[in-house]
Design an enzyme around this catalytic site. Structure first.
Site: not given
Ligand code: GLN
Length: 481
Positions: A176, A77, A152
């Site tokens: 995520s 990532k 994400s």
């Molecule tokens: N959807 C969540 C956020 O936007 C989780 C994102 C994540 O786990 N990095 O914060």
């Protein structure tokens, strides 16, 4: 095709000389070339991948000691630092940022001869759950490119699901790794808080986030954890796992274990297909000897609100360094006074990061902290107490990973609250520090459904055993590429 194998199968085959690392990497690169225009799971590709593969093959041929990964191509990532490589966080703010050091997970993977094939797409700074908030364009779901792949860590999940690498690393602040794993029908874990070093992970909300592998099988996840988990002197929140072997005894089964169904996560917010699939998974586990009961976690209803309040606050502070003085891009200072310069420079943040920064400045501020930030912390504590109580009664908690199946690209992007609610089932593990995993379970109407299992802190090994049991009792179609 060779590239459709699991990571462990690859290791066996290269070890036994069935094929070379170079052959495999070449095939992977061809496959990436063929599918990237649609899927867009990578932000950048390692231009030296073939050279790296040749080095591994040479090591194998000369009888030198080779690390456990045998050159297996891994996606990373793009918020995890690889020395001398661009690490953009899918943001225009860090478009030209070249990492000056390796994250601990990278050092450990390098030490075991993993090959980094490319940097995966994500929502900007890991804020989002569809990968639509990447400044470099969305990733698409390999099961149907009109649909979001989740996020994400969307790029990391797409790449694994579409055979563009053997495994990848994502990060999970509120779901995520698990959310895109569920949407793309692969395995994604958020380990216990502290199990994996965050050194070299660009922080979003560091008090609750963890790096986690995304793989095609549960065994592959265990294999990756064996290399990257454990205490690190560069991250003093890490815990000593005493070099636990996550692969050993993975086929232990779950006979006699108690599983609690989180009632709140099977309610009105969840789609019928998702609830049906979860009930099916529960009966499969019951057939394997597990005892099932309902568990009530009242604070779950407030968890999303608390999560976004806490994470915005941490993001507001973590992202303050992108002021174009310490980190940023080339933009002349002439004609601006201090504050207006920084405001101008921050216009490079996309809409979602901007929203979180504004929120993150407001909710902990004098006069409002009691109403928002402190209240959110109370919810976090209440939730932790409830989950700890639950683990006195059961060994595992089960729920759908996501209340809904993948939706169309663009469908929810204008509605932040609707998007936030998609995190309903995943944020509890982050807010309480517990390990949780998404196991691919079903494909309904051509789109995947994943099941989430959660265990007590530091019981990651047991969590993998349960996940393996579920996986072994599941039959899934192949992704239609
Ligand atoms: N959807 C969540 C956020 O936007 C989780 C994102 C994540 O786990 N990095 O914060």
């Amino acid at each position: 095709m060779r590239i459709k194998q699991s990571l462990l199968e690859y290791v066996d085959n290269v070890k036994n000389g069935t094929y070379t690392c170079e052959d495999f990497v070449l095939e992977t690169l061809e496959h990436i070339e063929k599918h990237e225009e649609v899927l867009h799971s990578y932000i950048s590709i390692n231009q030296k991948a073939i050279e790296d593969a040749k080095k591994i093959d040479k090591k194998i041929q000369s009888g030198e000691k080779v690390g456990a990964f045998y050159g297996a191509p891994i996606g990373i990532k793009d918020n995890i630092c690889i020395k001398n490589s661009k690490t953009t966080c899918a943001s225009r703010m860090l478009e030209d940022f070249v990492a000056p050091y390796d994250a601990t997970v990278i050092t450990r993977l390098k030490g075991q001869d993993a090959l980094f094939i490319g940097k995966n797409n994500l929502d900007e700074f890991a804020m989002g759950l569809t990968t639509e908030f990447s400044a470099y364009g969305p990733s698409r779901n390999p099961w149907n490119p009109d649909y979001v792949p989740g996020g994400s860590s969307g790029g990391s999940a797409v790449a694994v699901s579409a055979f563009e690498c053997l495994a990848s690393l994502g990060s999970d602040t509120g779901g995520s790794t698990r959310n895109p794993a569920s949407f793309c029908s692969v395995v994604g874990i958020k380990p216990s808080y502290g199990l994996i070093s965050r050194y070299g992970l660009i922080s979003y909300a560091n008090s609750i986030e963890q790096i986690g592998p995304i793989t095609r099988t549960v065994k592959d996840t265990a294999f990756v954890l064996n290399t990257i988990a454990g205490i690190d002197e560069n991250d003093n929140t890490t815990i000593d796992n005493h070099n636990d072997d996550y692969l050993g005894e993975i086929d232990q089964g779950i006979e006699g274990k108690k599983i609690g169904i989180i009632k709140q996560m099977m309610g009105e917010g969840a789609s019928k297909d998702v609830v049906d699939a979860t009930n099916e998974a529960i009966s499969k586990l019951e057939k394997q000897g597990a005892q099932i009961q309902d568990i009530n976690l009242e604070a779950v209803d407030y968890s999303v609100a608390a999560y976004y309040t806490i994470t915005a606050t941490e993001a507001g502070s973590n992202l303050a360094r992108y002021d174009n003085l310490r980190y940023g891009y080339d933009f002349p200072v002439e004609g601006y006074e201090f504050n207006s310069y920084i405001s101008r420079a921050r216009k490079r943040f996309g809409p979602e990061v901007t929203r979180r920064m504004i929120l993150g400045g407001f909710v902990p501020s004098a006069g409002y902290a009691g109403k928002y930030f402190l209240k959110a912390m109370k919810v976090k504590n209440k939730l932790t107490r409830e989950v700890n109580e639950a683990f006195k009664k059961v060994d595992l908690l089960i729920s759908p990973t996501v209340p809904v199946q993948p939706f169309k690209i663009g469908e929810k992007i204008e509605d932040p609250i609707a998007l936030f609610l998609v995190d309903f089932n995943t944020v509890t593990a982050n807010l309480t520090g517990k390990p949780a995993i998404s196991v691919p379970f079903k494909v309904t109407n051509g789109l995947p459904i994943g099941i989430q299992l959660m265990a007590e802190h530091n019981k990651d090994k047991f969590l993998l055993q349960a996940a393996y049991t579920l996986e072994q009792n599941t039959k899934l179609p192949e992704v239609p590429l």
